[in-house]
Design an enzyme around this catalytic site. Structure first.
Site, mmCIF file in Angstrom:
data_model
loop_
_atom_site.group_PDB
_atom_site.id
_atom_site.type_symbol
_atom_site.label_atom_id
_atom_site.label_comp_id
_atom_site.label_asym_id
_atom_site.label_seq_id
_atom_site.Cartn_x
_atom_site.Cartn_y
_atom_site.Cartn_z
ATOM 1 N N ASN A 68 -18.622 20.836 -35.102
ATOM 2 C CA ASN A 68 -18.887 20.837 -36.514
ATOM 3 C C ASN A 68 -17.828 20.317 -37.272
ATOM 4 O OD1 ASN A 68 -17.230 22.759 -37.563
ATOM 5 N ND2 ASN A 68 -18.180 24.076 -36.334
ATOM 6 N N ASP A 81 -22.290 28.976 -33.354
ATOM 7 C CA ASP A 81 -23.075 30.214 -33.198
ATOM 8 C C ASP A 81 -24.126 29.919 -31.891
ATOM 9 O OD1 ASP A 81 -22.884 31.238 -35.588
ATOM 10 O OD2 ASP A 81 -24.068 29.807 -36.675
ATOM 11 N N LYS A 120 -20.662 14.455 -15.342
ATOM 12 C CA LYS A 120 -21.458 13.749 -16.299
ATOM 13 C C LYS A 120 -22.915 13.833 -16.256
ATOM 14 C CE LYS A 120 -21.439 9.795 -18.997
ATOM 15 N NZ LYS A 120 -21.315 8.217 -18.638
ATOM 16 N N PHE A 177 -15.193 34.010 -44.066
ATOM 17 C CA PHE A 177 -15.869 33.027 -44.974
ATOM 18 C C PHE A 177 -17.291 32.986 -44.862
ATOM 19 C CE2 PHE A 177 -12.015 30.581 -46.550
ATOM 20 C CZ PHE A 177 -11.123 31.448 -46.085
ATOM 21 N N LYS A 188 -23.505 38.764 -45.449
ATOM 22 C CA LYS A 188 -22.395 38.619 -44.586
ATOM 23 C C LYS A 188 -21.591 39.862 -44.553
ATOM 24 C CE LYS A 188 -23.498 33.982 -43.635
ATOM 25 N NZ LYS A 188 -23.078 32.233 -43.619
HETATM 26 N N1 CTP Z 1 -18.171 33.836 -37.337
HETATM 27 C C1 CTP Z 1 -17.531 34.461 -36.362
HETATM 28 N N2 CTP Z 1 -18.210 34.027 -35.348
HETATM 29 C C2 CTP Z 1 -19.593 33.499 -35.021
HETATM 30 C C3 CTP Z 1 -20.025 32.960 -36.160
HETATM 31 C C4 CTP Z 1 -19.374 33.013 -37.504
HETATM 32 O O1 CTP Z 1 -16.569 35.138 -36.323
HETATM 33 N N3 CTP Z 1 -19.952 33.310 -33.920
HETATM 34 C C5 CTP Z 1 -17.418 34.158 -38.704
HETATM 35 C C6 CTP Z 1 -16.950 32.737 -39.365
HETATM 36 O O2 CTP Z 1 -15.382 32.957 -38.906
HETATM 37 C C7 CTP Z 1 -16.869 33.569 -40.895
HETATM 38 C C8 CTP Z 1 -18.219 34.238 -40.782
HETATM 39 O O3 CTP Z 1 -18.272 34.674 -39.813
HETATM 40 O O4 CTP Z 1 -15.751 34.223 -41.058
HETATM 41 C C9 CTP Z 1 -19.441 33.363 -41.444
HETATM 42 O O5 CTP Z 1 -19.518 32.310 -40.804
HETATM 43 P P1 CTP Z 1 -20.699 31.420 -41.196
HETATM 44 O O6 CTP Z 1 -20.655 30.321 -40.203
HETATM 45 O O7 CTP Z 1 -20.640 31.068 -42.817
HETATM 46 O O8 CTP Z 1 -22.022 32.165 -40.844
HETATM 47 P P2 CTP Z 1 -22.815 32.676 -39.717
HETATM 48 O O9 CTP Z 1 -22.299 34.001 -39.491
HETATM 49 O O10 CTP Z 1 -22.698 31.806 -38.458
HETATM 50 O O11 CTP Z 1 -24.365 32.556 -40.034
HETATM 51 P P3 CTP Z 1 -25.351 31.553 -40.563
HETATM 52 O O12 CTP Z 1 -25.250 30.626 -39.549
HETATM 53 O O13 CTP Z 1 -26.631 32.449 -40.695
HETATM 54 O O14 CTP Z 1 -24.998 31.206 -41.860
#
Ligand code: CTP
Length: 400
Positions: A210, A279, A289, A323, A337
């Site tokens: 990302n 995620d 490859k 965050f 969250k």
């Molecule tokens: N986070 C984490 N591990 C993951 C995903 C997220 O520890 N696999 C943590 C991030 O570091 C952040 C918080 O969860 O502190 C929220 O991350 P965010 O990307 O905003 O949300 P998600 O939990 O991924 O939810 P969504 O995709 O539904 O917005």
């Protein structure tokens, strides 16, 4: 208490004589004092007076390197526990507010990570001048501390505000600063900060990731360090330099990050999860490859472990700060969250805001906790990180 190091930056005004007295008072109060002077300060008093009072060399010229093994302005910048600009003229305040570095004092001040105190001394009308006021405001916002001048008879014949604070009063303030019960609210705390994106391999040449730059996480790590914490920074793939006095652990994937954080979790007091963790990851990362085939392709993805949620479930004494990067309904998702991950604070940012989000140097956030919400205006990420952590540590740890 171990002997603290005070660097006195003397700029050119009639109050230079007070800086000589200040040097003497600080030495009597058992501080190790070094002095830098501008050219114009030397018109009032010679370096010899300061050398005699401080019993140290006096620095006047950026290019006069007294020790060939060191670069004086960097060495001095690192040496100091505290820097005091006294007297500070309107000129040096203007230069600092604009990041100008054209002599020994201004280059050292730009290079230091030590706190900087400014003791202005100037004519009453200069002190009230709009440009000077503006410059002082900029420096306050940058985190510098002002020692307000007093009112009284000024050397120019006027009576008003502009007299440099008395050396005894400044010395008392310095003593208080170093002996205060807990000037650094995170002193002794172990803080883990995660930053940047994670990278999930598809095959040896391709990946899913990302746009996270890591800047906010690095700023949080620096702010925690500046508030006295012992910081470990677990960084995904980012192109940022490692901040001074921070232990950095580089990781690639969400699984690596989970492992790096969990193995240090028991000893941690605070975990700040700034990383934009993937995620999903490819269910099968190919060893070789992948060659293109006729027609379309699909990659099967599986969920990664939610690191923050895992930490929330195993929490004993740790403070968890997460965050939430959102593009819509930011606060609602942020509050959700906080609960679903059992965090103590969630810093919510709308990544579509032009003043915030990935890659920018500024950010606009709202801090969400069970007590309520606190919004911050668009701020430089470093300044914002400092404000957030100062606020959180006052709430959580400063019971004095
Ligand atoms: N986070 C984490 N591990 C993951 C995903 C997220 O520890 N696999 C943590 C991030 O570091 C952040 C918080 O969860 O502190 C929220 O991350 P965010 O990307 O905003 O949300 P998600 O939990 O991924 O939810 P969504 O995709 O539904 O917005």
């Amino acid at each position: 208490m171990e002997q603290k190091k005070v660097l006195l930056a003397v700029t050119g005004g009639i109050a230079v004589y007070k800086a000589v007295a200040l040097t003497s008072k600080l030495v009597q109060a058992n501080f190790d004092v070094k002095v830098m002077m501008t050219e114009s300060a030397q018109q009032f008093v010679t370096p010899l007076s300061f050398q005699a009072m401080s019993r140290n060399d006096v620095y006047v010229d950026t290019f006069d390197e007294k020790d060939s093994a060191k670069i004086a302005h960097i060495d001095l910048a690192d040496w100091a526990d505290l820097i005091i600009v006294a007297p500070a003229t309107a000129n040096v305040i203007g230069k600092l507010a604009n990041g100008i570095a054209d002599d020994m004092i201004t280059t050292t001040l730009l290079a230091t990570e030590a706190p900087i105190w400014i003791a202005p001394a100037m004519n009453v009308h200069m002190y009230a001048n709009r440009a000077v006021e503006r410059n002082m405001q900029v420096l306050r916002e940058d985190g510098l501390t002002f020692i307000e001048p007093g009112e009284g008879y000024l050397a120019c014949g006027y009576v008003g505000k502009g007299r440099m604070e008395e050396p005894e009063a400044i010395t008392e303030r310095v003593v208080r600063y170093f002996t205060e019960a807990n000037p650094l609210p995170l002193k002794g705390k172990r803080v883990i900060v995660t930053a940047g994106p994670t990278l999930e391999r598809i095959d040896p040449v391709r990946y899913i990731s990302n746009f996270s730059s890591g800047k906010m996480g690095f700023a949080m790590a620096e702010a925690a360090r500046d508030l006295g914490a012992d910081v470990t920074l677990v960084a995904g793939p980012v192109s940022l330099d490692t901040p001074a006095r921070i232990q950095r652990i580089d990781v690639e994937s969400a699984a690596d990050m989970l492992e790096a954080v969990l193995s240090r979790y028991d000893e941690a007091d605070i975990v700040i999860k700034s990383a934009a963790v993937a995620d999903y990851r490819p269910k099968h990362a190919a060893d070789q490859k992948m060659k293109k085939q006729e027609g379309d392709a699909a990659i099967e993805l599986e969920r990664t472990t939610d690191i923050l949620k895992t930490l929330g479930a195993q929490k004993t004494h740790q403070l968890l700060i997460g965050f939430a990067a959102e593009t819509n309904d930011a606060l609602t998702y942020g509050r959700g969250k906080l609960e679903s991950k059992n965090a103590d604070y969630i810093i919510v940012n709308d990544v579509t805001n032009p003043d915030g989000g990935f890659g920018n140097d500024t950010n606009v956030v709202t801090l969400v906790s069970r007590e309520g919400e606190k919004s911050y205006p668009a701020l430089d990420k470093r300044m914002l990180a400092h404000q957030l952590l100062t606020y959180i540590s006052e709430k959580e740890f400063d019971h004095s």
